[in-house]
Structures are given as structure tokens and as C-alpha cells.
Design a protein around this motif. Structure first.
Motif, PDB file in Angstrom:
ATOM      1  N   HIS A 120     -39.850  49.259   6.415  1.00 38.03           N
ATOM      2  CA  HIS A 120     -40.188  48.467   7.103  1.00 38.03           C
ATOM      3  C   HIS A 120     -41.654  46.909   7.075  1.00 38.03           C
ATOM      4  O   HIS A 120     -41.631  46.182   7.773  1.00 38.03           O
ATOM      5  CB  HIS A 120     -40.700  49.493   8.834  1.00 38.03           C
ATOM      6  CG  HIS A 120     -39.658  50.054   9.030  1.00 38.03           C
ATOM      7  ND1 HIS A 120     -38.481  49.680   9.747  1.00 38.03           N
ATOM      8  CD2 HIS A 120     -40.340  51.516   9.081  1.00 38.03           C
ATOM      9  CE1 HIS A 120     -38.145  50.286  10.056  1.00 38.03           C
ATOM     10  NE2 HIS A 120     -38.999  52.088   9.544  1.00 38.03           N
ATOM     11  N   THR A 162     -47.010  47.332  12.778  1.00 39.86           N
ATOM     12  CA  THR A 162     -47.444  48.160  12.026  1.00 39.86           C
ATOM     13  C   THR A 162     -46.467  49.384  11.829  1.00 39.86           C
ATOM     14  O   THR A 162     -45.174  49.133  12.936  1.00 39.86           O
ATOM     15  CB  THR A 162     -48.892  48.743  12.608  1.00 39.86           C
ATOM     16  OG1 THR A 162     -49.505  50.088  11.437  1.00 39.86           O
ATOM     17  CG2 THR A 162     -48.550  49.929  14.021  1.00 39.86           C
ATOM     18  N   LEU A 163     -46.797  50.512  11.822  1.00 41.13           N
ATOM     19  CA  LEU A 163     -45.720  52.120  12.261  1.00 41.13           C
ATOM     20  C   LEU A 163     -46.281  52.685  12.865  1.00 41.13           C
ATOM     21  O   LEU A 163     -47.060  52.966  13.521  1.00 41.13           O
ATOM     22  CB  LEU A 163     -45.235  52.262  10.722  1.00 41.13           C
ATOM     23  CG  LEU A 163     -45.259  51.272   9.620  1.00 41.13           C
ATOM     24  CD1 LEU A 163     -45.322  52.296   8.362  1.00 41.13           C
ATOM     25  CD2 LEU A 163     -44.103  51.277  10.020  1.00 41.13           C
ATOM     26  N   SER A 164     -44.898  53.437  14.253  1.00 34.81           N
ATOM     27  CA  SER A 164     -45.374  54.165  14.902  1.00 34.81           C
ATOM     28  C   SER A 164     -46.669  54.953  15.494  1.00 34.81           C
ATOM     29  O   SER A 164     -47.285  55.422  15.607  1.00 34.81           O
ATOM     30  CB  SER A 164     -44.190  53.996  15.433  1.00 34.81           C
ATOM     31  OG  SER A 164     -43.687  55.356  14.693  1.00 34.81           O
ATOM     32  N   HIS A 165     -46.389  55.795  13.396  1.00 37.05           N
ATOM     33  CA  HIS A 165     -47.709  56.956  13.363  1.00 37.05           C
ATOM     34  C   HIS A 165     -48.928  55.948  13.042  1.00 37.05           C
ATOM     35  O   HIS A 165     -50.162  57.402  12.933  1.00 37.05           O
ATOM     36  CB  HIS A 165     -46.755  57.960  12.448  1.00 37.05           C
ATOM     37  CG  HIS A 165     -46.853  57.327  11.090  1.00 37.05           C
ATOM     38  ND1 HIS A 165     -46.227  56.854  10.463  1.00 37.05           N
ATOM     39  CD2 HIS A 165     -47.986  57.464  10.150  1.00 37.05           C
ATOM     40  CE1 HIS A 165     -46.660  55.904   9.539  1.00 37.05           C
ATOM     41  NE2 HIS A 165     -47.575  56.491   8.968  1.00 37.05           N
ATOM     42  N   VAL A 167     -49.878  53.928  14.761  1.00 44.97           N
ATOM     43  CA  VAL A 167     -51.026  52.929  15.583  1.00 44.97           C
ATOM     44  C   VAL A 167     -52.128  52.685  16.354  1.00 44.97           C
ATOM     45  O   VAL A 167     -52.877  51.857  17.181  1.00 44.97           O
ATOM     46  CB  VAL A 167     -49.556  52.780  17.465  1.00 44.97           C
ATOM     47  CG1 VAL A 167     -50.760  52.117  18.860  1.00 44.97           C
ATOM     48  CG2 VAL A 167     -48.574  51.845  16.722  1.00 44.97           C
ATOM     49  N   GLU A 168     -52.402  54.264  16.835  1.00 45.10           N
ATOM     50  CA  GLU A 168     -54.015  54.996  16.790  1.00 45.10           C
ATOM     51  C   GLU A 168     -54.584  54.085  16.486  1.00 45.10           C
ATOM     52  O   GLU A 168     -56.040  54.099  16.265  1.00 45.10           O
ATOM     53  CB  GLU A 168     -53.898  56.055  17.470  1.00 45.10           C
ATOM     54  CG  GLU A 168     -53.176  56.712  18.136  1.00 45.10           C
ATOM     55  CD  GLU A 168     -52.965  56.337  20.068  1.00 45.10           C
ATOM     56  OE1 GLU A 168     -54.703  56.438  19.795  1.00 45.10           O
ATOM     57  OE2 GLU A 168     -52.089  55.437  20.035  1.00 45.10           O
ATOM     58  N   ALA A 180     -45.212  48.132  16.794  1.00 39.18           N
ATOM     59  CA  ALA A 180     -44.636  49.207  16.000  1.00 39.18           C
ATOM     60  C   ALA A 180     -42.645  48.461  15.108  1.00 39.18           C
ATOM     61  O   ALA A 180     -42.230  49.054  16.169  1.00 39.18           O
ATOM     62  CB  ALA A 180     -44.617  50.711  15.821  1.00 39.18           C
ATOM     63  N   ASP A 182     -40.602  50.522  12.948  1.00 47.51           N
ATOM     64  CA  ASP A 182     -39.713  51.006  13.348  1.00 47.51           C
ATOM     65  C   ASP A 182     -39.473  51.912  14.532  1.00 47.51           C
ATOM     66  O   ASP A 182     -38.841  52.231  14.703  1.00 47.51           O
ATOM     67  CB  ASP A 182     -40.501  52.590  12.346  1.00 47.51           C
ATOM     68  CG  ASP A 182     -41.534  52.576  13.156  1.00 47.51           C
ATOM     69  OD1 ASP A 182     -42.455  51.979  13.798  1.00 47.51           O
ATOM     70  OD2 ASP A 182     -41.919  53.878  12.653  1.00 47.51           O
ATOM     71  N   SER A 183     -40.413  50.820  15.741  1.00 45.67           N
ATOM     72  CA  SER A 183     -39.592  51.260  17.296  1.00 45.67           C
ATOM     73  C   SER A 183     -39.081  50.256  18.464  1.00 45.67           C
ATOM     74  O   SER A 183     -38.220  50.697  19.262  1.00 45.67           O
ATOM     75  CB  SER A 183     -40.929  51.857  17.775  1.00 45.67           C
ATOM     76  OG  SER A 183     -42.267  50.783  18.350  1.00 45.67           O
TER      77      SER A 183
END
Length: 509
Positions: A120, A162-165, A167-168, A180, A182-183
Motif C-alpha cells: 500500500h 496511511t494504513l487503517s491500523h 490512523v489513530e 487509509a 488499505d480501506s
């Protein structure tokens, strides 16, 4: 050419002829060389300028797009158990570019690429470039929140990929948005016709920013270096920077995405049709599969050369290279020892080191680049004298983002070319040897390399002092991996000092 004897008339004649040939069609300003002897003037010109080469593309992603057109089904990258073809990477990146364009992203914008190694990551990187914007990479797992905020503010970033895991972990504010990758709901390849006509036709050219890389600053706040497409194409699309990469070759991706050498791995591979092998936790497993390795010497030292049966080319930069390491690999493959700060685009000097080479040096200027050894008055040093490296040519980046003062300090008009171009003060010390190669003698300031990253020792001390945790702090490099800071008074809280460094500076600091 090596001079075997100063008294050998044949060798001396050959050297003089090679110097005469080397300065043909040169445009050096002879007045700027007036302080040198006639013999040293010839060497200054012959040694100080790399070969002139034509560049095949104006923007580096154009080279990737050509590879995607020529070999759509070839594997562009592999990571863990996942592969992506050139065609699929090109389609996904194009679709992402459409989405970014609808959000107002285009030529002149900067987009954050705050994530970790993955396929990604490549989709995001190429997608950003297709809009005409520049990507700003950070490994969000190991970068302090304060640094991410500084980077976003300095580069005026409104959108972060970024990537979903993760984001925070992105400290966004009201005017900023996180996507994200990947989402995202990427369309199937058979649906391409329904959206392909809206793919932005990137106007990015050689003068536009390709990426913004942030390096350490003496105050603890990072400095963003604006690296253009012309800079990147110049080093990656010519030898030796292309490292002979071609379709069928596997290239390792070992390094932190926020480093310029990671751009060498990624863009150098995709521009020439190779397969990028993105490392997992054990980087040695990726290295063992590859034909080409780009690494810092400290990382390469951990790779068992005997297990790299495919290896054809190895390039190192970022730190001084031990001769024993160079000899170990040079007996097995083409070994390139190179040097150059981010401001001169990845590398601007390189040596093809061979087991029988007289010396391990940082080599000669790369194509379309110049290197000058100057004294404290910015006057040319006599051949063989140690001075400071100033670098010119097409590798010189576009300066620091939103820091005109520092740009004026480090980038100066090039008096030797006298064509309006700039040269950059590297603060590296070196001298020319008789073969026209540069021998490195350290630095003029307190900048050091740790794990291949630039670290300003003053930045660490300033962070502790500015937090009011001690009266005085002094930082030194202990070895290739460790730094040590002395603080006074003796009852200063070491725990609080360490916490301040962790909160403000990257992990390698």
C-alpha cells in the motif's frame, strides 16, 4: 588513471592528455580558478565535474509508467505473501490519483505518506506523484507525534495517506484529512474504462518537487529538503545510480521510508522494471533473495554475503564504510561506495571499489554533478589539500521548505560554473587523490550519522536544556549505534531528560 611514477614520461603524458580530454566542452569560469597553478586548474576541472548525460524522463513516475506499459504482468513488488504486478500497481495508483485530485491535490501540493513498509505504501507513493504533488514520507510507528506535527505544519500538508491500523497515530487537526489506503474501495481492473478518463494528466516536470525529506536540525525541529523530479531522475536514470537494475532483477527495500536511500531503493527499482522485495522484521531474509542491495554499511555488515547467491550489485552510503566490508562484497559483485547529503539528492559521488583498488574512497562526481574542495574563504584548495566539499550540478535540491534563511546559508551561487546554478555546502572534509577520487576526512560541524541517519548533536542537548531539565548538556557519539549526553548539575533527572528526547526527536536520536 593511476600515476605509477612522477618520473615516468609516458604515464605523465597520458595523464596530461586525459586531463585535456576531460575539460573539453567544460564551462568553468577560469577567473574563479585564478588562485590555482595551471596544473591544478586542469585537475580542478577534470576531477570536479561528472560526465554529462542525457536524462530520459522529466518526472520519475513517467519511467515507472513506461515499465507498466511494457511489462504489465511482471511483479513490481512483493511483501510477506503478497505480490502486485506493474499493471495493477499502475491502475491502483491512477485511481488513487483521481480521488486525490477531486480533493484539490495537484501540482505544487505536498501529501503526507505516514505509514510503514507495505505494498500500500507503493500505491500511495505513485498515486501522489501522478497528481503532480510531492510525497512527504514518515514511518509513523517510530516518529514522535511532535515531529509529525512539525512536518505537517512545515510542508503545509492537508491530506495524509496511511494504513487503517495507524490512523489513530496521526495528529490531525480540523483542516487536515487522513485516508487509509488499505480501506479504500479500489475498483476491479475490468471497470477501469469507467474512471480512467478522469486520471489527472500530471504536469509535473523536472523543476517540480518529487518528495520532501526532513532531516535533523540543531534546534531539534526538522528541516524539510525539497527534492525535485529533475534531481531524482538525474541520479536514478544514469549510471552508476541505476545500479544496472532491469526487468527480472530483485531489489531489496530495507531502509526507513523517511530516508533518501529508501527513495533510491523504491524509485530506482520501479523506474527500471525490477521487483522490489519489501523486508519484514528480518531484513536479512529480504537481502538474501535479491540481485541488488542498497544499504548503510552498518546494515550491510549484518548480512551474510555467502547466503546472497543472486547478488550482482551492492551500494552503500550514509556512513563511512570499513574497507574489510567493501572487500568482502567486492569479491562477489559490483560494489559502489558512495556519499552525499539529502540536499544533493541521495548521492553525488561514487566509487566502484574493486578488491585490488588502491584505496577505498567516496569516488568521483556522479553524472551532471560537480564537486569542489574549497577553503574557509570558498576558494579552491590546491590538489591534495584537505578542504570542505561544496556540491553543484543537477543533483542540488531546491532548498529547505519554509526556511529561506537556512537556504541562503547553505546554498550559494556556483562561481565556477557561473551559469546561475547553485552549489551546496556539505560540511564534509575531503581531498583529491592522484586518481581524481575524494578521500573523506570527517566533518566541520557536530553532525554525526547513527544507523544511517543524520543527527545533530546540538539538537539533543538543546532539547534537554530548553525543557529546563538541566543547566548544561553536551552530547557525543559513542559508537555507530549509541549517543551519550553529559548533563549538569549531577542531580539532574536522567529519566526526565530521556523522556524529553523521546517526545521531541526520532528514535535514532
Amino acid at each position: 588513471m593511476r600515476m605509477e611514477s612522477h618520473n615516468n614520461p609516458v604515464t605523465s603524458l597520458s595523464l596530461n592528455q586525459s586531463l585535456e580530454d576531460a575539460v573539453q566542452n567544460r564551462r568553468f569560469n577560469r577567473q574563479a580558478l585564478a588562485g590555482l597553478s595551471p596544473a591544478d586548474q586542469k585537475k580542478f576541472e577534470a576531477f570536479g565535474r561528472g560526465p554529462e548525460r542525457q536524462i530520459s524522463h522529466h518526472a520519475i513516475h513517467q519511467a515507472f509508467e513506461l515499465q507498466a506499459l511494457k511489462q504489465e504482468k511482471a511483479i513490481a513488488a512483493q511483501h510477506k505473501q503478497e505480490n502486485i504486478s506493474y499493471g495493477e500497481l499502475n491502475r491502483k495508483a491512477s485511481w488513487l490519483a483521481v480521488q486525490l485530485a477531486t480533493m484539490g491535490i495537484g501540482q505544487g501540493n505536498n501529501v503526507g505518506l505516514f505509514l510503514e513498509r507495505s505494498i500500500h505504501m507503493l500505491v500511495g507513493l505513485v498515486g501522489i506523484l501522478k497528481t503532480g504533488a510531492a510525497y512527504v514520507p514518515q514511518d509513523v510507528r517510530i516518529t514522535p507525534e511532535s515531529t509529525l506535527i512539525d512536518v505537517m505544519d512545515s510542508a503545509d500538508i492537508h491530506i495524509v495517506l496511511t494504513l487503517s491500523h495507524l490512523v489513530e497515530k496521526i495528529p490531525v487537526r480540523d483542516h487536515q484529512r487522513v485516508l487509509a489506503i488499505d480501506s479504500l474501495d479500489f475498483p476491479k481492473s475490468e471497470d477501469q474504462q469507467s474512471w480512467s478518463m478522469t486520471v489527472p494528466r500530471s504536469a509535473a516536470s523536472h523543476g517540480d518537487n518529487c518528495f520532501i525529506l526532513f532531516t535533523s536540525g540543531t534546534t531539534g525541529k526538522p528541516n524539510g529538503v525539497r527534492v525535485t523530479h529533475g534531481n531524482v531522475c538525474n541520479i536514478l536514470l544514469t549510471a552508476p545510480g541505476n545500479l544496472g537494475i532491469k526487468p527480472g532483477y530483485k531489489v531489496s527495500q530495507l531502509l526507513n521510508i523517511a530516508s533518501d536511500m529508501a527513495a533510491w531503493e523504491i524509485l530506482g527499482c520501479l523506474a527500471h522494471g525490477g521487483t522490489l522485495v519489501i523486508r519484514e522484521n528480518d531484513f536479512t531474509e529480504a537481502a538474501k533473495q535479491c540481485d541488488v542491495i542498497i544499504a548503510t554499511p552498518s546494515i550491510l555488515a549484518k548480512v551474510d554475503a555467502d547466503q546472497c547467491q543472486r547478488i550482482k550489485s551492492v551500494a552503500v552510503a550514509g556512513e563511512p564504510c570499513p574497507r574489510s566490508l567493501a572487500e568482502n562484497w567486492a569479491g562477489r559483485c559490483r560494489f559502489i561506495n558512495s556519499c552525499g547529503p539529502t540536499e544533493t539528492t541521495i548521492i553525488n559521488t561514487a566509487q566502484h571499489f574493486r578488491p585490488h583498488s588502491m584505496a577505498l574512497t567516496i569516488g568521483k562526481p556522479t553524472p551532471n554533478n560537480t564537486v569542489y574542495v574549497l577553503d574557509e574563504h570558498m576558494q579552491p584548495c590546491a590538489m591534495g589539500e584537505v578542504g570542505e566539499i561544496w556540491a553543484g550540478g543537477k543533483g542540488v535540491s531546491a532548498g529547505y521548505i519554509n526556511n529561506a534563511r537556512l537556504t541562503r546559508e547553505r546554498y550559494q551561487p556556483d562561481p565556477f560554473m557561473a551559469d546561475g546554478s547553485l552549489m551546496f555546502r556539505t560540511r564534509d572534509l575531503a581531498r583529491w587523490n592522484e586518481e581524481g577520487e575524494l578521500e573523506h576526512f570527517g566533518r566541520t560541524d557536530d553532525q554525526v550519522k547513527v544507523k544511517g541517519f543524520r543527527v545533530e548533536l546540538d539538537a539533543i542537548s538543546n532539547v534537554i536544556e530548553s525543557a529546563g531539565l538541566c543547566q548544561q548538556a553536551v552530547t557525543m557519539k559513542l559508537n555507530d549505534k549509541e549517543l551519550v549526553t553529559f548533563v549538569r548539575p549531577a542531580n539532574s533527572s536522567i529519566e526526565k531528560c530521556l523522556k524529553a528526547i523521546e517526545d521531541r526527536l526520532p528514535y535514532y536520536s
